[in-house]
Design a protein around this motif. Structure first.
Motif, PDB file in Angstrom:
ATOM      1  N   ASN A   1       0.845  -1.195   0.000  1.00 29.36           N
ATOM      2  CA  ASN A   1       0.000   0.000   0.000  1.00 29.36           C
ATOM      3  C   ASN A   1       0.883   1.249   0.000  1.00 29.36           C
ATOM      4  O   ASN A   1       1.832   1.329   0.774  1.00 29.36           O
ATOM      5  N   ASP A   2       0.587   2.214  -0.849  1.00 28.31           N
ATOM      6  CA  ASP A   2       1.413   3.418  -0.950  1.00 28.31           C
ATOM      7  C   ASP A   2       1.333   4.310   0.283  1.00 28.31           C
ATOM      8  O   ASP A   2       2.059   5.282   0.395  1.00 28.31           O
ATOM      9  N   ILE A   3       0.520   3.948   1.232  1.00 27.86           N
ATOM     10  CA  ILE A   3       0.395   4.726   2.457  1.00 27.86           C
ATOM     11  C   ILE A   3       1.722   4.772   3.209  1.00 27.86           C
ATOM     12  O   ILE A   3       2.065   5.781   3.833  1.00 27.86           O
ATOM     13  N   PHE A   4       2.499   3.698   3.136  1.00 27.28           N
ATOM     14  CA  PHE A   4       3.788   3.665   3.818  1.00 27.28           C
ATOM     15  C   PHE A   4       4.756   4.673   3.211  1.00 27.28           C
ATOM     16  O   PHE A   4       5.494   5.347   3.925  1.00 27.28           O
ATOM     17  N   ASP A   5       4.736   4.797   1.882  1.00 31.29           N
ATOM     18  CA  ASP A   5       5.582   5.798   1.214  1.00 31.29           C
ATOM     19  C   ASP A   5       5.178   7.206   1.636  1.00 31.29           C
ATOM     20  O   ASP A   5       6.038   8.068   1.860  1.00 31.29           O
ATOM     21  N   LYS A   6       3.893   7.441   1.747  1.00 31.59           N
ATOM     22  CA  LYS A   6       3.409   8.762   2.150  1.00 31.59           C
ATOM     23  C   LYS A   6       3.800   9.083   3.589  1.00 31.59           C
ATOM     24  O   LYS A   6       4.139  10.221   3.911  1.00 31.59           O
ATOM     25  N   ILE A   7       3.746   8.087   4.454  1.00 30.81           N
ATOM     26  CA  ILE A   7       4.132   8.288   5.851  1.00 30.81           C
ATOM     27  C   ILE A   7       5.610   8.660   5.933  1.00 30.81           C
ATOM     28  O   ILE A   7       5.987   9.629   6.604  1.00 30.81           O
ATOM     29  N   VAL A   8       6.463   7.906   5.252  1.00 29.17           N
ATOM     30  CA  VAL A   8       7.906   8.172   5.281  1.00 29.17           C
ATOM     31  C   VAL A   8       8.205   9.547   4.689  1.00 29.17           C
ATOM     32  O   VAL A   8       9.021  10.305   5.232  1.00 29.17           O
ATOM     33  N   HIS A   9       7.533   9.888   3.603  1.00 28.33           N
ATOM     34  CA  HIS A   9       7.732  11.200   2.990  1.00 28.33           C
ATOM     35  C   HIS A   9       7.341  12.321   3.964  1.00 28.33           C
ATOM     36  O   HIS A   9       8.071  13.304   4.114  1.00 28.33           O
ATOM     37  N   LEU A  10       6.224  12.170   4.640  1.00 33.32           N
ATOM     38  CA  LEU A  10       5.768  13.175   5.597  1.00 33.32           C
ATOM     39  C   LEU A  10       6.724  13.252   6.790  1.00 33.32           C
ATOM     40  O   LEU A  10       7.005  14.345   7.291  1.00 33.32           O
ATOM     41  N   GLN A  11       7.239  12.123   7.230  1.00 34.51           N
ATOM     42  CA  GLN A  11       8.233  12.130   8.313  1.00 34.51           C
ATOM     43  C   GLN A  11       9.436  12.982   7.910  1.00 34.51           C
ATOM     44  O   GLN A  11       9.909  13.812   8.690  1.00 34.51           O
ATOM     45  N   LYS A  12       9.924  12.786   6.698  1.00 32.74           N
ATOM     46  CA  LYS A  12      11.077  13.551   6.202  1.00 32.74           C
ATOM     47  C   LYS A  12      10.755  15.041   6.102  1.00 32.74           C
ATOM     48  O   LYS A  12      11.597  15.886   6.430  1.00 32.74           O
ATOM     49  N   MET A  13       9.557  15.353   5.648  1.00 29.05           N
ATOM     50  CA  MET A  13       9.159  16.762   5.522  1.00 29.05           C
ATOM     51  C   MET A  13       9.106  17.449   6.892  1.00 29.05           C
ATOM     52  O   MET A  13       9.552  18.592   7.039  1.00 29.05           O
ATOM     53  N   ILE A  14       8.571  16.757   7.879  1.00 26.24           N
ATOM     54  CA  ILE A  14       8.468  17.342   9.213  1.00 26.24           C
ATOM     55  C   ILE A  14       9.853  17.531   9.821  1.00 26.24           C
ATOM     56  O   ILE A  14      10.143  18.589  10.403  1.00 26.24           O
ATOM     57  N   VAL A  15      10.728  16.557   9.661  1.00 25.54           N
ATOM     58  CA  VAL A  15      12.102  16.687  10.167  1.00 25.54           C
ATOM     59  C   VAL A  15      12.794  17.882   9.515  1.00 25.54           C
ATOM     60  O   VAL A  15      13.446  18.689  10.194  1.00 25.54           O
ATOM     61  N   ALA A  16      12.639  18.026   8.217  1.00 27.16           N
ATOM     62  CA  ALA A  16      13.249  19.152   7.502  1.00 27.16           C
ATOM     63  C   ALA A  16      12.678  20.487   7.989  1.00 27.16           C
ATOM     64  O   ALA A  16      13.429  21.461   8.159  1.00 27.16           O
ATOM     65  N   PHE A  17      11.376  20.538   8.241  1.00 26.54           N
ATOM     66  CA  PHE A  17      10.749  21.770   8.719  1.00 26.54           C
ATOM     67  C   PHE A  17      11.244  22.115  10.115  1.00 26.54           C
ATOM     68  O   PHE A  17      11.503  23.280  10.420  1.00 26.54           O
ATOM     69  N   ILE A  18      11.397  21.109  10.963  1.00 27.28           N
ATOM     70  CA  ILE A  18      11.932  21.347  12.314  1.00 27.28           C
ATOM     71  C   ILE A  18      13.330  21.946  12.201  1.00 27.28           C
ATOM     72  O   ILE A  18      13.652  22.934  12.891  1.00 27.28           O
ATOM     73  N   LYS A  19      14.160  21.378  11.341  1.00 21.17           N
ATOM     74  CA  LYS A  19      15.529  21.887  11.157  1.00 21.17           C
ATOM     75  C   LYS A  19      15.518  23.339  10.676  1.00 21.17           C
ATOM     76  O   LYS A  19      16.320  24.159  11.106  1.00 21.17           O
ATOM     77  N   THR A  20      14.585  23.652   9.783  1.00 19.06           N
ATOM     78  CA  THR A  20      14.464  25.023   9.277  1.00 19.06           C
ATOM     79  C   THR A  20      14.079  25.978  10.401  1.00 19.06           C
ATOM     80  O   THR A  20      14.645  27.067  10.517  1.00 19.06           O
ATOM     81  N   LEU A  21      13.142  25.573  11.232  1.00 20.28           N
ATOM     82  CA  LEU A  21      12.698  26.434  12.330  1.00 20.28           C
ATOM     83  C   LEU A  21      13.774  26.620  13.396  1.00 20.28           C
ATOM     84  O   LEU A  21      13.793  27.654  14.080  1.00 20.28           O
ATOM     85  N   GLN A  22      14.647  25.651  13.547  1.00 22.96           N
ATOM     86  CA  GLN A  22      15.687  25.725  14.565  1.00 22.96           C
ATOM     87  C   GLN A  22      16.851  26.620  14.165  1.00 22.96           C
ATOM     88  O   GLN A  22      17.671  26.949  15.011  1.00 22.96           O
TER      89      GLN A  22
END
Length: 115
Positions: free
Chosen positions: A93-114
């Protein structure tokens, strides 16, 4: 403050919730108050914490809520993998790819905010 409605991570998290609900609707009825409830709550937690954190006064506070969202995503991924183990879902199910992609996006956003 950030407008959560303009954040791609929030938009993607909302879309993920819908996809999760569609997936869990096919799970056995006896899982309605067990795994289905846990999975759906984990999914809902992601955009909810992004929205709540966006209203906080500082980027540091927002990052804390983003980390909570990230934790919910890892919880969701684990629960869905358990659903695969139990034969309720497919790992293809492509849901796993979407979860991993969103995890990466959130980590990147946290780094940007820091910064």
């Amino acid at each position: 403050m950030h407008n959560f409605r303009q954040l791609n991570i929030w938009k993607d998290a909302r879309a993920l919730v819908k996809q999760v609900y569609v997936l869990t609707s096919s799970f056995p009825m006896e899982e309605k108050f067990g795994l289905v409830s846990q999975i759906n709550r984990s999914a809902i937690s992601v955009p909810s914490n992004i929205a709540e954190g966006s209203a906080r006064g500082t980027d540091k506070d927002f990052c804390q809520f983003l980390r909570i969202s990230l934790g919910s995503l890892y919880e969701l991924e684990t629960q869905l993998l358990l659903a695969v183990d139990l034969g309720f879902a497919s790992e293809s199910n492509d849901i796993f790819d979407k979860i991993v992609h969103l995890q990466k996006m959130i980590v990147a956003f946290i780094k940007t905010l820091q910064k």
